[in-house]
Design an enzyme around this catalytic site. Sequence first.
Site, PDB file in Angstrom:
ATOM      1  N   SER A  95      11.294 -19.850-105.310  1.00 22.25           N
ATOM      2  CA  SER A  95      12.715 -19.587-105.050  1.00 22.25           C
ATOM      3  C   SER A  95      13.167 -18.336-105.798  1.00 22.25           C
ATOM      4  O   SER A  95      14.080 -17.638-105.375  1.00 22.25           O
ATOM      5  CB  SER A  95      13.556 -20.779-105.504  1.00 22.25           C
ATOM      6  OG  SER A  95      13.062 -21.948-104.907  1.00 22.25           O
TER       7      SER A  95
ATOM      8  N   GLN B 228       3.917 -28.642-114.748  1.00 22.60           N
ATOM      9  CA  GLN B 228       4.905 -29.635-114.305  1.00 22.60           C
ATOM     10  C   GLN B 228       4.200 -30.836-113.668  1.00 22.60           C
ATOM     11  O   GLN B 228       4.562 -31.991-113.915  1.00 22.60           O
ATOM     12  CB  GLN B 228       5.867 -28.984-113.303  1.00 22.60           C
ATOM     13  CG  GLN B 228       6.817 -29.962-112.644  1.00 22.60           C
ATOM     14  CD  GLN B 228       7.958 -29.270-111.925  1.00 22.60           C
ATOM     15  OE1 GLN B 228       8.963 -28.931-112.534  1.00 22.60           O
ATOM     16  NE2 GLN B 228       7.837 -29.045-110.631  1.00 22.60           N
TER      17      GLN B 228
ATOM     18  N   GLY C  99       6.811 -22.845 -99.113  1.00 23.69           N
ATOM     19  CA  GLY C  99       6.042 -23.717-100.010  1.00 23.69           C
ATOM     20  C   GLY C  99       6.600 -25.134 -99.991  1.00 23.69           C
ATOM     21  O   GLY C  99       5.848 -26.119 -99.958  1.00 23.69           O
ATOM     22  N   HIS C 100       7.936 -25.246 -99.983  1.00 23.52           N
ATOM     23  CA  HIS C 100       8.551 -26.578 -99.920  1.00 23.52           C
ATOM     24  C   HIS C 100       8.240 -27.231 -98.570  1.00 23.52           C
ATOM     25  O   HIS C 100       7.984 -28.430 -98.490  1.00 23.52           O
ATOM     26  CB  HIS C 100      10.078 -26.481-100.062  1.00 23.52           C
ATOM     27  CG  HIS C 100      10.532 -26.017-101.411  1.00 23.52           C
ATOM     28  ND1 HIS C 100      11.079 -24.780-101.623  1.00 23.52           N
ATOM     29  CD2 HIS C 100      10.516 -26.633-102.620  1.00 23.52           C
ATOM     30  CE1 HIS C 100      11.400 -24.642-102.896  1.00 23.52           C
ATOM     31  NE2 HIS C 100      11.066 -25.746-103.528  1.00 23.52           N
TER      32      HIS C 100
ATOM     33  N   ALA D 182      17.088 -23.742-102.511  1.00 24.33           N
ATOM     34  CA  ALA D 182      16.533 -22.406-102.273  1.00 24.33           C
ATOM     35  C   ALA D 182      15.132 -22.557-101.690  1.00 24.33           C
ATOM     36  O   ALA D 182      14.160 -21.985-102.178  1.00 24.33           O
ATOM     37  CB  ALA D 182      16.525 -21.576-103.560  1.00 24.33           C
TER      38      ALA D 182
ATOM     39  N   ASP E 188       3.421 -25.023-110.044  1.00 21.42           N
ATOM     40  CA  ASP E 188       3.907 -25.496-111.340  1.00 21.42           C
ATOM     41  C   ASP E 188       2.858 -26.460-111.905  1.00 21.42           C
ATOM     42  O   ASP E 188       3.071 -27.672-111.945  1.00 21.42           O
ATOM     43  CB  ASP E 188       5.251 -26.185-111.166  1.00 21.42           C
ATOM     44  CG  ASP E 188       6.297 -25.208-110.660  1.00 21.42           C
ATOM     45  OD1 ASP E 188       6.701 -24.337-111.429  1.00 21.42           O
ATOM     46  OD2 ASP E 188       6.666 -25.295-109.474  1.00 21.42           O
TER      47      ASP E 188
ATOM     48  N   MET F 200      15.008 -28.123-106.101  1.00 22.01           N
ATOM     49  CA  MET F 200      16.297 -27.616-106.580  1.00 22.01           C
ATOM     50  C   MET F 200      16.903 -26.704-105.512  1.00 22.01           C
ATOM     51  O   MET F 200      17.721 -25.843-105.814  1.00 22.01           O
ATOM     52  CB  MET F 200      16.112 -26.885-107.902  1.00 22.01           C
ATOM     53  CG  MET F 200      15.594 -27.827-108.997  1.00 22.01           C
ATOM     54  SD  MET F 200      15.983 -27.293-110.659  1.00 22.01           S
ATOM     55  CE  MET F 200      15.147 -25.741-110.719  1.00 22.01           C
TER      56      MET F 200
HETATM   57  O1  PAF Z   1      10.078 -27.863-109.374  1.00 24.18           O
HETATM   58  C1  PAF Z   1      11.309 -28.032-109.268  1.00 24.18           C
HETATM   59  O2  PAF Z   1      11.944 -27.510-108.355  1.00 24.18           O
HETATM   60  C2  PAF Z   1      12.031 -28.882-110.301  1.00 24.18           C
HETATM   61  O3  PAF Z   1      11.479 -28.723-111.557  1.00 24.18           O
HETATM   62  C3  PAF Z   1      12.108 -30.360-109.917  1.00 24.18           C
HETATM   63  C4  PAF Z   1      10.744 -30.997-109.866  1.00 24.18           C
HETATM   64  C5  PAF Z   1      12.802 -30.505-108.572  1.00 24.18           C
HETATM   65  C6  PAF Z   1      12.946 -31.116-110.961  1.00 24.18           C
HETATM   66  O4  PAF Z   1      14.244 -30.638-111.028  1.00 24.18           O
END
Ligand code: PAF
Length: 284
Positions: free
Chosen positions: A189, A156, A37-38, A33, A153, A31
């Site tokens: 973020s 998730q 980590g990304h 920001a 997450d 999403m």
């Molecule tokens: O983890 C996130 O940033 C969001 O939940 C994702 C997986 C991009 C879905 O919008």
Amino acid sequence: MIIIIEKAEDMSRLADKAHKKNLTVGFIPTMGALHKGHIKLVKASKKQCDFTIVSIFVNPTQFNDKNDLQKYPRTLDKDIEMLFEPSTDIVFVPQEEEIYPYGVDFENDLDLGGKDLPLEGKFRPGHFKGVAQVVKRLLEIVKPTHLFMGLKDFQQVAVVQHIIDRYEIPTKLVPVSTMREKSGLAMSSRNARLSEEGKEKAATIYKVLSSIVRNYNKRPVNYLLDKGFQKLKETGFETEYLSVVDGHTLQEISDLNDTDYAVVCVATWLEGVRLIDNMIIKQP
Ligand code: PAF
């Protein structure tokens, strides 16, 4: 060179080309920001796959709190700049109508196998329905062979693995360990919204989780959780949950002999910012 794509149709066409050439395609949905980590996820994809795609889309359907959606940091130019160094191949930046061509729908009947109900489910009802909806849609558009997601997450990752299995999506989910600041604070973020003092205090989350992992076979779990809860409170946190769960089912457990996979998970508020983290206590 990074290719920036805005249209779902163009994205799918490029993905099809890669498949025809039998290339592996790694995908990191975000999403924006972006933080280190990304970038760790991008690097993992670069290592394992021929082609790496990052999406940036702030998905409205996963925010059960409108305020949180409004306050979500949007830093597109900086995000794209950060993606140059790890040589991301494509950044997919769709507008809402590309993801939801029939209009944004906050209701859906995806089967999440109940994985959405514990932990976050009690405090952010509907959140994982939105996550599952957008991830499923993105996987349909991008058609990656590999999907890289951060273990910060934890729930998730479990929800997404469920939808991959349930809807027979031909993508391999690759969970990647949490990237932490030197203090131990999990990168997120949302950390950008903490003051410097808040960031220092937030390292207490790591200390609490580490202490539970270190002591789980010396003291009863509930005792450790109570102590952790207390420590967070003294530091100024308002904690929603601090729980030990079975890593397979996400159900709370109080006796670690009941499972071969135990994880301690936390969601807590500091300075109006909701922070989550987890640590694996034992893994199969
Ligand atoms: O983890 C996130 O940033 C969001 O939940 C994702 C997986 C991009 C879905 O919008």
